[in-house]
Design a protein around this motif. Structure first.
Motif, PDB file in Angstrom:
ATOM      1  N   HIS A 128      43.795  36.703  34.626  1.00  0.00           N
ATOM      2  CA  HIS A 128      42.729  37.012  35.581  1.00  0.00           C
ATOM      3  C   HIS A 128      43.018  36.481  36.992  1.00  0.00           C
ATOM      4  O   HIS A 128      42.117  36.463  37.822  1.00  0.00           O
ATOM      5  CB  HIS A 128      41.395  36.441  35.091  1.00  0.00           C
ATOM      6  CG  HIS A 128      40.973  36.978  33.756  1.00  0.00           C
ATOM      7  ND1 HIS A 128      40.541  38.274  33.574  1.00  0.00           N
ATOM      8  CD2 HIS A 128      40.949  36.393  32.530  1.00  0.00           C
ATOM      9  CE1 HIS A 128      40.251  38.472  32.305  1.00  0.00           C
ATOM     10  NE2 HIS A 128      40.496  37.360  31.649  1.00  0.00           N
ATOM     11  N   HIS A 129      44.253  36.073  37.233  1.00  0.00           N
ATOM     12  CA  HIS A 129      44.569  35.515  38.550  1.00  0.00           C
ATOM     13  C   HIS A 129      44.635  36.637  39.592  1.00  0.00           C
ATOM     14  O   HIS A 129      45.439  37.568  39.459  1.00  0.00           O
ATOM     15  CB  HIS A 129      45.907  34.782  38.505  1.00  0.00           C
ATOM     16  CG  HIS A 129      46.157  33.940  39.713  1.00  0.00           C
ATOM     17  ND1 HIS A 129      46.584  34.467  40.923  1.00  0.00           N
ATOM     18  CD2 HIS A 129      46.011  32.598  39.911  1.00  0.00           C
ATOM     19  CE1 HIS A 129      46.714  33.494  41.796  1.00  0.00           C
ATOM     20  NE2 HIS A 129      46.372  32.358  41.219  1.00  0.00           N
ATOM     21  N   PRO A 130      43.797  36.585  40.642  1.00  0.00           N
ATOM     22  CA  PRO A 130      43.750  37.688  41.617  1.00  0.00           C
ATOM     23  C   PRO A 130      45.086  37.951  42.305  1.00  0.00           C
ATOM     24  O   PRO A 130      45.458  39.109  42.516  1.00  0.00           O
ATOM     25  CB  PRO A 130      42.693  37.213  42.634  1.00  0.00           C
ATOM     26  CG  PRO A 130      41.883  36.201  41.901  1.00  0.00           C
ATOM     27  CD  PRO A 130      42.811  35.539  40.935  1.00  0.00           C
ATOM     28  N   GLY A 131      45.811  36.870  42.652  1.00  0.00           N
ATOM     29  CA  GLY A 131      47.092  37.055  43.339  1.00  0.00           C
ATOM     30  C   GLY A 131      48.105  37.779  42.474  1.00  0.00           C
ATOM     31  O   GLY A 131      48.855  38.635  42.952  1.00  0.00           O
ATOM     32  N   ARG A 163      47.050  53.078  36.575  1.00  0.00           N
ATOM     33  CA  ARG A 163      45.699  53.566  36.274  1.00  0.00           C
ATOM     34  C   ARG A 163      45.002  52.638  35.284  1.00  0.00           C
ATOM     35  O   ARG A 163      43.836  52.264  35.468  1.00  0.00           O
ATOM     36  CB  ARG A 163      45.777  54.984  35.696  1.00  0.00           C
ATOM     37  CG  ARG A 163      44.407  55.585  35.367  1.00  0.00           C
ATOM     38  CD  ARG A 163      44.553  56.812  34.486  1.00  0.00           C
ATOM     39  NE  ARG A 163      45.140  56.470  33.203  1.00  0.00           N
ATOM     40  CZ  ARG A 163      44.487  55.921  32.197  1.00  0.00           C
ATOM     41  NH1 ARG A 163      43.208  55.620  32.318  1.00  0.00           N
ATOM     42  NH2 ARG A 163      45.106  55.643  31.056  1.00  0.00           N
ATOM     43  N   ALA A 164      45.710  52.243  34.228  1.00  0.00           N
ATOM     44  CA  ALA A 164      45.115  51.345  33.233  1.00  0.00           C
ATOM     45  C   ALA A 164      44.741  49.999  33.861  1.00  0.00           C
ATOM     46  O   ALA A 164      43.672  49.432  33.561  1.00  0.00           O
ATOM     47  CB  ALA A 164      46.089  51.145  32.076  1.00  0.00           C
ATOM     48  N   LEU A 165      45.605  49.483  34.732  1.00  0.00           N
ATOM     49  CA  LEU A 165      45.323  48.206  35.393  1.00  0.00           C
ATOM     50  C   LEU A 165      44.119  48.324  36.318  1.00  0.00           C
ATOM     51  O   LEU A 165      43.253  47.443  36.344  1.00  0.00           O
ATOM     52  CB  LEU A 165      46.556  47.745  36.179  1.00  0.00           C
ATOM     53  CG  LEU A 165      46.397  46.449  36.985  1.00  0.00           C
ATOM     54  CD1 LEU A 165      46.081  45.277  36.068  1.00  0.00           C
ATOM     55  CD2 LEU A 165      47.663  46.166  37.790  1.00  0.00           C
ATOM     56  N   ARG A 175      35.919  45.679  38.370  1.00  0.00           N
ATOM     57  CA  ARG A 175      34.784  44.799  38.680  1.00  0.00           C
ATOM     58  C   ARG A 175      35.211  43.379  39.055  1.00  0.00           C
ATOM     59  O   ARG A 175      34.361  42.503  39.201  1.00  0.00           O
ATOM     60  CB  ARG A 175      33.840  44.750  37.484  1.00  0.00           C
ATOM     61  CG  ARG A 175      33.147  46.084  37.233  1.00  0.00           C
ATOM     62  CD  ARG A 175      32.235  46.031  36.013  1.00  0.00           C
ATOM     63  NE  ARG A 175      31.538  47.285  35.848  1.00  0.00           N
ATOM     64  CZ  ARG A 175      32.044  48.358  35.251  1.00  0.00           C
ATOM     65  NH1 ARG A 175      33.281  48.305  34.765  1.00  0.00           N
ATOM     66  NH2 ARG A 175      31.354  49.476  35.137  1.00  0.00           N
ATOM     67  N   GLU A 176      36.495  43.149  39.194  1.00  0.00           N
ATOM     68  CA  GLU A 176      36.978  41.800  39.496  1.00  0.00           C
ATOM     69  C   GLU A 176      37.228  41.568  40.986  1.00  0.00           C
ATOM     70  O   GLU A 176      37.653  40.479  41.378  1.00  0.00           O
ATOM     71  CB  GLU A 176      38.257  41.513  38.695  1.00  0.00           C
ATOM     72  CG  GLU A 176      38.034  41.512  37.192  1.00  0.00           C
ATOM     73  CD  GLU A 176      39.271  41.112  36.417  1.00  0.00           C
ATOM     74  OE1 GLU A 176      40.122  40.405  36.974  1.00  0.00           O
ATOM     75  OE2 GLU A 176      39.399  41.524  35.250  1.00  0.00           O
ATOM     76  N   SER A 177      37.018  42.584  41.816  1.00  0.00           N
ATOM     77  CA  SER A 177      37.181  42.456  43.277  1.00  0.00           C
ATOM     78  C   SER A 177      38.561  41.945  43.653  1.00  0.00           C
ATOM     79  O   SER A 177      38.714  41.128  44.567  1.00  0.00           O
ATOM     80  CB  SER A 177      36.102  41.520  43.856  1.00  0.00           C
ATOM     81  OG  SER A 177      34.814  42.009  43.584  1.00  0.00           O
ATOM     82  N   VAL A 178      39.574  42.425  42.941  1.00  0.00           N
ATOM     83  CA  VAL A 178      40.951  42.019  43.233  1.00  0.00           C
ATOM     84  C   VAL A 178      41.439  42.672  44.516  1.00  0.00           C
ATOM     85  O   VAL A 178      42.122  42.055  45.330  1.00  0.00           O
ATOM     86  CB  VAL A 178      41.873  42.379  42.049  1.00  0.00           C
ATOM     87  CG1 VAL A 178      43.337  42.140  42.412  1.00  0.00           C
ATOM     88  CG2 VAL A 178      41.492  41.549  40.830  1.00  0.00           C
ATOM     89  N   ILE A 179      41.106  43.944  44.697  1.00  0.00           N
ATOM     90  CA  ILE A 179      41.466  44.677  45.911  1.00  0.00           C
ATOM     91  C   ILE A 179      40.189  45.298  46.476  1.00  0.00           C
ATOM     92  O   ILE A 179      39.205  45.472  45.746  1.00  0.00           O
ATOM     93  CB  ILE A 179      42.528  45.765  45.628  1.00  0.00           C
ATOM     94  CG1 ILE A 179      42.009  46.751  44.583  1.00  0.00           C
ATOM     95  CG2 ILE A 179      43.833  45.136  45.178  1.00  0.00           C
ATOM     96  CD1 ILE A 179      42.960  47.903  44.305  1.00  0.00           C
ATOM     97  N   PRO A 180      40.180  45.649  47.776  1.00  0.00           N
ATOM     98  CA  PRO A 180      38.980  46.266  48.358  1.00  0.00           C
ATOM     99  C   PRO A 180      38.606  47.561  47.634  1.00  0.00           C
ATOM    100  O   PRO A 180      39.472  48.276  47.113  1.00  0.00           O
ATOM    101  CB  PRO A 180      39.402  46.544  49.811  1.00  0.00           C
ATOM    102  CG  PRO A 180      40.519  45.585  50.074  1.00  0.00           C
ATOM    103  CD  PRO A 180      41.240  45.423  48.777  1.00  0.00           C
ATOM    104  N   ALA A 181      37.316  47.850  47.614  1.00  0.00           N
ATOM    105  CA  ALA A 181      36.814  49.027  46.892  1.00  0.00           C
ATOM    106  C   ALA A 181      37.433  50.321  47.412  1.00  0.00           C
ATOM    107  O   ALA A 181      37.741  51.233  46.633  1.00  0.00           O
ATOM    108  CB  ALA A 181      35.291  49.082  47.003  1.00  0.00           C
TER     109      ALA A 181
END
Length: 394
Positions: free
Chosen positions: A185-188, A207-209, A215-221
């Protein structure tokens, strides 16, 4: 400073005692076995205080001598640490200034004495990579890990960044997959994994990733939305490469329902239907899509498809002409359909109207084919020449 102060106080006390006892200095007799000492009280006090002071100074000198080696070592260690910090700062600045060769020297020179030698070796690895010294780069990464085994995350992320920068996407991907297993779950890590999948064109894993991190806000919407659109489009195109209609249908079924109304994704699906020869199905989709939304590419594709009835296909285009006005693309498609149906007069009318609104090579070539069909050879040559010149200009 303290011994001097004590000495002053002793002499001051002795002077005060001397003044106080000036009239009567007193008498002191000390008998120790065969020895006997006679003196005045003032002398005894002065001797006692002076002796105490000398003992104190001697003790301090002895203690200082014992502690001196440790103090010297601490001082030398502090100086090494200061040099290491200065060297690290200078190396980091040179790295940001685009001087990797000098930066590498500074970062490595005193790394062993820096509080965070890990940072020195990571910076040195980046500098070595910039100048193409890959063996040294890998060695610095090993040193970084050996310095701080608990910083495996930082070392592997730096390794993945350097691999990706060199275009070694397969190696970067392997590093990042390992990191994802360790830190799911590490955003980086997830952000880098998204970038590498995109650069490598691995659309299905991407696509799967993306679905997993929505919903984890890893990249901008906005970026997430654009990447999902690209994934679906590329997967549809890949499904149509072998012109297998079942693969195209399967790729469409994998598209999330909320994305099926996206015009770009829908257009990609229709294009692959046409690519597989499913003209009737593609025409049905285009007709449905153009009921509410204008799409120039779908209109042009519609003119290339073969319907079971050419007249009904032309009728649909003429209906769009009334709905969307006489757009040059619609007029061109209507002219092509009339040309296919050998309706020379109507074809000429539509094509010349399209040319009047926008001069394009496609319209000129369609008019040239019409001129060939009506035995206007010279005009056909002139139209072909004009169309080719327009192509070369653009």
């Amino acid at each position: 400073m303290m011994p001097i102060l004590l000495l002053v106080l002793v002499f001051a006390a002795a002077a005060a005692a001397g003044v106080y006892l000036l009239g009567d200095s007193g008498y002191v007799l000390i008998n120790l076995g065969a020895y006997m000492v006679e003196t005045s009280v003032v002398t005894l006090v002065v001797v006692a205080l002076g002796g105490g002071l000398l003992l104190l100074l001697g003790w301090r000198a002895l203690r200082g001598g014992i502690r001196a080696p440790g103090a010297i070592r601490r001082n030398l260690r502090q100086r090494r640490v200061e040099r290491a910090r200065t060297s690290y700062l200078r190396g980091t600045l040179r790295l940001t200034q685009g001087r990797p060769k000098d930066a590498e020297v500074d970062l490595v020179r005193h790394a062993a004495h820096h509080d965070y030698a890990l940072l020195n070796y990571l910076g040195a690895a980046e500098a070595a990579d910039a100048i193409g010294a890959f063996d040294r780069r890998d060695r610095y990464l090993e040193l970084a890990f050996s310095t701080r085994p608990d910083a495996e995350l930082s070392v592997l992320m730096k390794q993945a960044d350097l691999q990706s920068r060199r275009g070694r996407q397969a190696e970067a991907l392997a590093t990042l997959v390992r990191l994802r297993d360790l830190h799911p779950h590490h955003p980086g890590v997830l952000r880098r994994l998204v970038d590498v999948y995109e650069q490598a064109g691995d659309w299905e894993p991407l696509r799967a990733l993306l679905e997993r991190i929505e919903r984890e806000s890893v990249i901008p919407a906005e970026r997430w939305q654009a990447l999902m659109q690209t994934c679906y489009m590329r997967l549809l195109e890949s499904a149509g490469e072998h012109r297998r209609l079942d693969s195209v249908h399967g790729a469409w079924e994998s598209v999330a329902k909320r994305f099926r109304s996206d015009s770009a994704i829908r257009r990609a699906y229709i294009q692959q239907l046409a690519r597989c020869g499913a003209d009737g199905e593609a025409i049905s989709w285009i007709t449905q899509a153009l009921k509410n939304d204008w799409d120039e590419q779908l209109v042009l594709l519609f003119g290339e498809l073969r319907a079971s009835d050419d007249v009904s296909q032309l009728a649909v285009v003429e209906q769009w002409l009334r709905q969307y006005d006489e757009r040059p693309e619609l007029l061109l498609v209507a002219g092509r359909l009339c040309l296919r149906a050998r309706l020379w007069g109507r074809a000429r009318s539509y094509l010349e109207a399209s040319l009047g609104k926008r001069k394009s090579p496609d319209t000129l070539f369609a008019l040239a084919r019409l001129a060939e069909e009506t035995k206007e050879t010279d005009r056909a040559r002139g139209l072909y020449r004009e169309g080719l010149e327009l192509v070369l200009v653009h």
